[in-house]
Design a protein around this motif. Sequence first.
Motif, PDB file in Angstrom:
ATOM      1  N   GLY A 147      53.886  30.981  31.083  1.00  0.00           N
ATOM      2  CA  GLY A 147      53.812  32.194  30.276  1.00  0.00           C
ATOM      3  C   GLY A 147      54.614  33.341  30.851  1.00  0.00           C
ATOM      4  N   GLU A 148      54.879  33.289  32.149  1.00  0.00           N
ATOM      5  CA  GLU A 148      55.670  34.326  32.799  1.00  0.00           C
ATOM      6  C   GLU A 148      57.156  33.979  32.869  1.00  0.00           C
ATOM      7  N   GLY A 149      57.525  32.870  32.212  1.00  0.00           N
ATOM      8  CA  GLY A 149      58.937  32.513  32.119  1.00  0.00           C
ATOM      9  C   GLY A 149      59.423  31.545  33.165  1.00  0.00           C
ATOM     10  N   ILE A 150      58.539  30.994  33.951  1.00  0.00           N
ATOM     11  CA  ILE A 150      58.943  30.025  34.974  1.00  0.00           C
ATOM     12  C   ILE A 150      59.146  28.668  34.314  1.00  0.00           C
ATOM     13  N   ARG A 151      60.274  28.055  34.583  1.00  0.00           N
ATOM     14  CA  ARG A 151      60.568  26.736  34.006  1.00  0.00           C
ATOM     15  C   ARG A 151      60.152  25.647  34.997  1.00  0.00           C
ATOM     16  N   ILE A 152      59.362  24.683  34.528  1.00  0.00           N
ATOM     17  CA  ILE A 152      58.849  23.620  35.399  1.00  0.00           C
ATOM     18  C   ILE A 152      59.542  22.310  35.056  1.00  0.00           C
ATOM     19  N   HIS A 153      60.089  21.669  36.069  1.00  0.00           N
ATOM     20  CA  HIS A 153      60.812  20.406  35.904  1.00  0.00           C
ATOM     21  C   HIS A 153      60.050  19.326  36.667  1.00  0.00           C
ATOM     22  N   LEU A 184      46.281  23.807  39.421  1.00  0.00           N
ATOM     23  CA  LEU A 184      45.332  23.899  38.320  1.00  0.00           C
ATOM     24  C   LEU A 184      46.071  24.109  37.002  1.00  0.00           C
ATOM     25  N   PRO A 185      45.633  23.453  35.927  1.00  0.00           N
ATOM     26  CA  PRO A 185      46.330  23.589  34.639  1.00  0.00           C
ATOM     27  C   PRO A 185      46.480  25.033  34.184  1.00  0.00           C
ATOM     28  N   GLU A 186      45.435  25.862  34.407  1.00  0.00           N
ATOM     29  CA  GLU A 186      45.533  27.256  33.968  1.00  0.00           C
ATOM     30  C   GLU A 186      46.561  28.029  34.779  1.00  0.00           C
ATOM     31  N   GLU A 187      46.738  27.645  36.069  1.00  0.00           N
ATOM     32  CA  GLU A 187      47.755  28.293  36.889  1.00  0.00           C
ATOM     33  C   GLU A 187      49.150  27.928  36.374  1.00  0.00           C
ATOM     34  N   VAL A 188      49.321  26.662  36.015  1.00  0.00           N
ATOM     35  CA  VAL A 188      50.599  26.213  35.458  1.00  0.00           C
ATOM     36  C   VAL A 188      50.870  26.939  34.144  1.00  0.00           C
ATOM     37  N   LYS A 238      36.161  32.223  27.460  1.00  0.00           N
ATOM     38  CA  LYS A 238      37.393  32.370  28.218  1.00  0.00           C
ATOM     39  C   LYS A 238      37.546  33.819  28.667  1.00  0.00           C
ATOM     40  N   PRO A 239      37.981  34.022  29.918  1.00  0.00           N
ATOM     41  CA  PRO A 239      38.175  35.398  30.374  1.00  0.00           C
ATOM     42  C   PRO A 239      39.364  36.039  29.675  1.00  0.00           C
ATOM     43  N   LEU A 240      39.256  37.322  29.413  1.00  0.00           N
ATOM     44  CA  LEU A 240      40.376  38.056  28.842  1.00  0.00           C
ATOM     45  C   LEU A 240      41.448  38.262  29.899  1.00  0.00           C
ATOM     46  N   VAL A 241      42.672  38.491  29.446  1.00  0.00           N
ATOM     47  CA  VAL A 241      43.795  38.728  30.345  1.00  0.00           C
ATOM     48  C   VAL A 241      44.457  40.040  29.969  1.00  0.00           C
ATOM     49  N   ARG A 242      44.680  40.881  30.963  1.00  0.00           N
ATOM     50  CA  ARG A 242      45.358  42.156  30.717  1.00  0.00           C
ATOM     51  C   ARG A 242      46.858  41.905  30.655  1.00  0.00           C
ATOM     52  N   ALA A 243      47.420  41.985  29.470  1.00  0.00           N
ATOM     53  CA  ALA A 243      48.843  41.680  29.287  1.00  0.00           C
ATOM     54  C   ALA A 243      49.738  42.666  30.018  1.00  0.00           C
ATOM     55  N   GLU A 244      49.295  43.908  30.138  1.00  0.00           N
ATOM     56  CA  GLU A 244      50.157  44.924  30.740  1.00  0.00           C
ATOM     57  C   GLU A 244      50.406  44.681  32.228  1.00  0.00           C
ATOM     58  N   SER A 245      49.617  43.813  32.848  1.00  0.00           N
ATOM     59  CA  SER A 245      49.793  43.591  34.284  1.00  0.00           C
ATOM     60  C   SER A 245      50.461  42.256  34.585  1.00  0.00           C
ATOM     61  N   ALA A 246      51.106  41.655  33.603  1.00  0.00           N
ATOM     62  CA  ALA A 246      51.655  40.312  33.766  1.00  0.00           C
ATOM     63  C   ALA A 246      52.737  40.223  34.830  1.00  0.00           C
ATOM     64  N   GLU A 247      53.453  41.311  35.131  1.00  0.00           N
ATOM     65  CA  GLU A 247      54.500  41.255  36.129  1.00  0.00           C
ATOM     66  C   GLU A 247      54.197  42.152  37.324  1.00  0.00           C
ATOM     67  N   THR A 248      52.950  42.491  37.496  1.00  0.00           N
ATOM     68  CA  THR A 248      52.548  43.291  38.648  1.00  0.00           C
ATOM     69  C   THR A 248      51.752  42.418  39.600  1.00  0.00           C
ATOM     70  N   PHE A 249      51.336  43.006  40.725  1.00  0.00           N
ATOM     71  CA  PHE A 249      50.522  42.271  41.686  1.00  0.00           C
ATOM     72  C   PHE A 249      49.031  42.491  41.459  1.00  0.00           C
ATOM     73  N   PHE A 250      48.664  43.089  40.327  1.00  0.00           N
ATOM     74  CA  PHE A 250      47.256  43.225  39.991  1.00  0.00           C
ATOM     75  C   PHE A 250      46.770  41.945  39.330  1.00  0.00           C
ATOM     76  N   ASP A 251      45.514  41.584  39.596  1.00  0.00           N
ATOM     77  CA  ASP A 251      44.918  40.408  38.962  1.00  0.00           C
ATOM     78  C   ASP A 251      44.712  40.713  37.483  1.00  0.00           C
ATOM     79  N   SER A 252      45.360  39.953  36.635  1.00  0.00           N
ATOM     80  CA  SER A 252      45.293  40.216  35.198  1.00  0.00           C
ATOM     81  C   SER A 252      44.053  39.621  34.534  1.00  0.00           C
ATOM     82  N   ARG A 253      43.312  38.780  35.271  1.00  0.00           N
ATOM     83  CA  ARG A 253      42.141  38.116  34.687  1.00  0.00           C
ATOM     84  C   ARG A 253      40.940  39.058  34.727  1.00  0.00           C
ATOM     85  N   VAL A 254      40.281  39.176  33.606  1.00  0.00           N
ATOM     86  CA  VAL A 254      39.143  40.081  33.479  1.00  0.00           C
ATOM     87  C   VAL A 254      37.848  39.296  33.693  1.00  0.00           C
TER      88      VAL A 254
END
Length: 755
Positions: free
Chosen positions: A493-499, A484-488, A656-672
């Motif tokens: 946004g988390e620093g993953i480089r896509i080739h 899904l485009p939003e997943e990509v 658009k759903p809000l996103v909790r920035a503080e959880s970007a590198e945790t296993f919590f769902d950041s989507r509100v």
Amino acid sequence: MSSMLPMGSGLMRVVPIERSIADCPDAVREEKLSYYLDKYKIYSVSDCSCRASRRVIGEGCGHLEYDMCLHLGPAAEFYARTGKARYVTREEAEEIIRKAEENGLMHCMPNINETGDSDSICNCCACACYGLRIGLMFGARDAVRSNFVAKIDEEKCVACGRCVEYCPGNALKMGQKLCGKTELPKEPGVRKISEHSWSSKDWDVDYRENREDVVSTGTAPCKTACPAHIGIQGYIKLAAQGKYREALELIKKENPFPAVCGRICNRRCESECTRGEIDQPVAIDEIKKFIADQELKEGGRYIPEKRHDYSDKKIAIVGAGPAGLSCAYYLALDNYAVTVFEKEERPGGMLTLGIPSFRLEKRVVDAEIQVLKDLGVTFKTGVEVGKDVTLDELRSQGFLGFYLAVGAQGGKKLGIPGEETSGVASGVDFLRQVNLGSREKLPKRVVVIGGGNVAIDVARTAIRQGAENVDLYCLESEQEMTALPEEVEEAVGEGIRIHNGWGPMEVKQSDRKAAGITFKKCVAVFDENHRFHPVYNEKVIQEAACDMVLVSIGQSVQWGNLLQESRVELNPGGTAKADPFTYQTAQPDVFVGGDAYTGPKFCIDAIAAGKEAAVSLHRFVQPGQSLTLGRDRRNYRALDKENLELDNYDNTQRQKPLVRAESAETFFDSRVTFTEEQVKKETSRCLGCGATKVDPYLCIGCGQCTTKCRFDAVKMEKRYDVQFGAFEQMPVQVAKYAVKRAGKILATAVKGDKS
């Protein structure tokens, strides 16, 4: 003789469900069931003889015969005295009627007495009733209809499809509400028996199998595109009215896991949403997630009322993923003794072990599985069927039917040199270990191979497991990626480089460990028929240094010893062979579904398959039932979006759903989850594409449609005023009708009707 029968003169005639005509001022007392219950003080109930005989010849439709037909007065005494029925109280009689109506049945009466007299009230289904066959198979609708006809208020209708599903005469079909640039062609009219000479070519011999849900010009694209065909337009409308509980109930008619799907669905409904022709599609999944989350917040959960009690019949489900859980849910609604066997220690399948918590928190999965437990489903985890217990052993324990929904939980190999090197692992195995609690820190440099949602999940999980540099390589271009485009977007946004556009050639190693991987340029992924057929330019290569390679190029079905001593056949790819409609395999008591049948697909596909499998299993374990007769094939087609007039709509922006920035590198769902205000705004964007259409000639006036509509969009209006007399009067009435009909046939011929 059917073509010779005048209006209302069939041996059985429909009596409308009483509450469906409660607002009809011209309804008379003889048209109401309560009149007959008041008149006769003695009642008995017997099994339905139509359904019993269908069962004997193997043509049962899944509607069982037990305690279906009520007898009144002297007839009640006769049937009870001769052992064909048992006495019931007035309250019991009313409960039988209520339950029949709730389960989609209608009422008929023998049409052989004087007006106002009756021997029986039959609770009929169109697929088994011999009395209604005159109208449905032979086309003599007038002979069996009541005096009422359904009328649709299209302004209120939201094309949820509930009325269409339950219409016994297939008079209601889903169509479109929006105006077209050009006028829509009219549906081909049904030949009326009163206006044409009649022969066997006019019969509908396959009326129990060939019903259609949609008019030829199509209906709302969202319902069509959804594999489960959820009444999306309906639950959006209910949510707009603040009726969240009712919206949840409507969703769960087709999907028992809305909170799960609201987080991970691939949103084919949104891809086809007509609103996308104006600006952006309606955020359907976010609305569904909000509706489902209201239940997660409440102390009491929505536990549906059980429709029947078949607790004496045991059914085994192997695999507690979305397909198996869905099948268990719908069987539990009929109170079957359902046991789900799962080889892992907790149920959920890929929902629990294949999807990371930052996309699907396990509390959400557990909450929706709890509903199944509340419905009486038994779970046996840590039990691998084929190893710990065999299918034959389960048969000896009294299980009558089996649903194999083991999913596709194994990875696939790349088939390149160096693949067996230490540090190369399957992406799904990696996710399983993490979901089981492994917190092993990954090396710094990780390469993920694959372009789907699972590959994105693997890459994002690798970041959370300590990898500092994560590169994702896939064959597909950015537009071709199945993720899904939003997943990509979130991955980037988390620093993953896509080739994009690279295929693996060889894994490099150092000290027997992965040290890098070589890629070749992919210039085409699919051939002209869109079949997977990658083409490479091997002169263009790229090297990627890494310490670990996670492969996510697809999944495989792991059967183990499950199919030993079984006649179930497998396809070359390892999926099971089965009937595409019923899911029955070459082993008659074994049905399959989900990824084990289709190969890797999406959660909503598995859920839809599970519901259909439940229908098949119900019919299989009950003696004499056909797997297909009277069954809705649910063939939907979408309206033509190219022919819509869409110039006069507002430009309200998609929420658009809000996103909790503080959880970007945790296993919590950041989507509100949406707020209620966002839901109000977003539901207002729905264009309301669909509406139900009714053919008044095909409508036999049972009123079932009005009881299923949550929007007050269907009413019954009195179209006729016929009260046929005693059976002895029929010859005179038939003679009069024959003369009148002959005149109509002549008039039709004069008008030039060559049919």
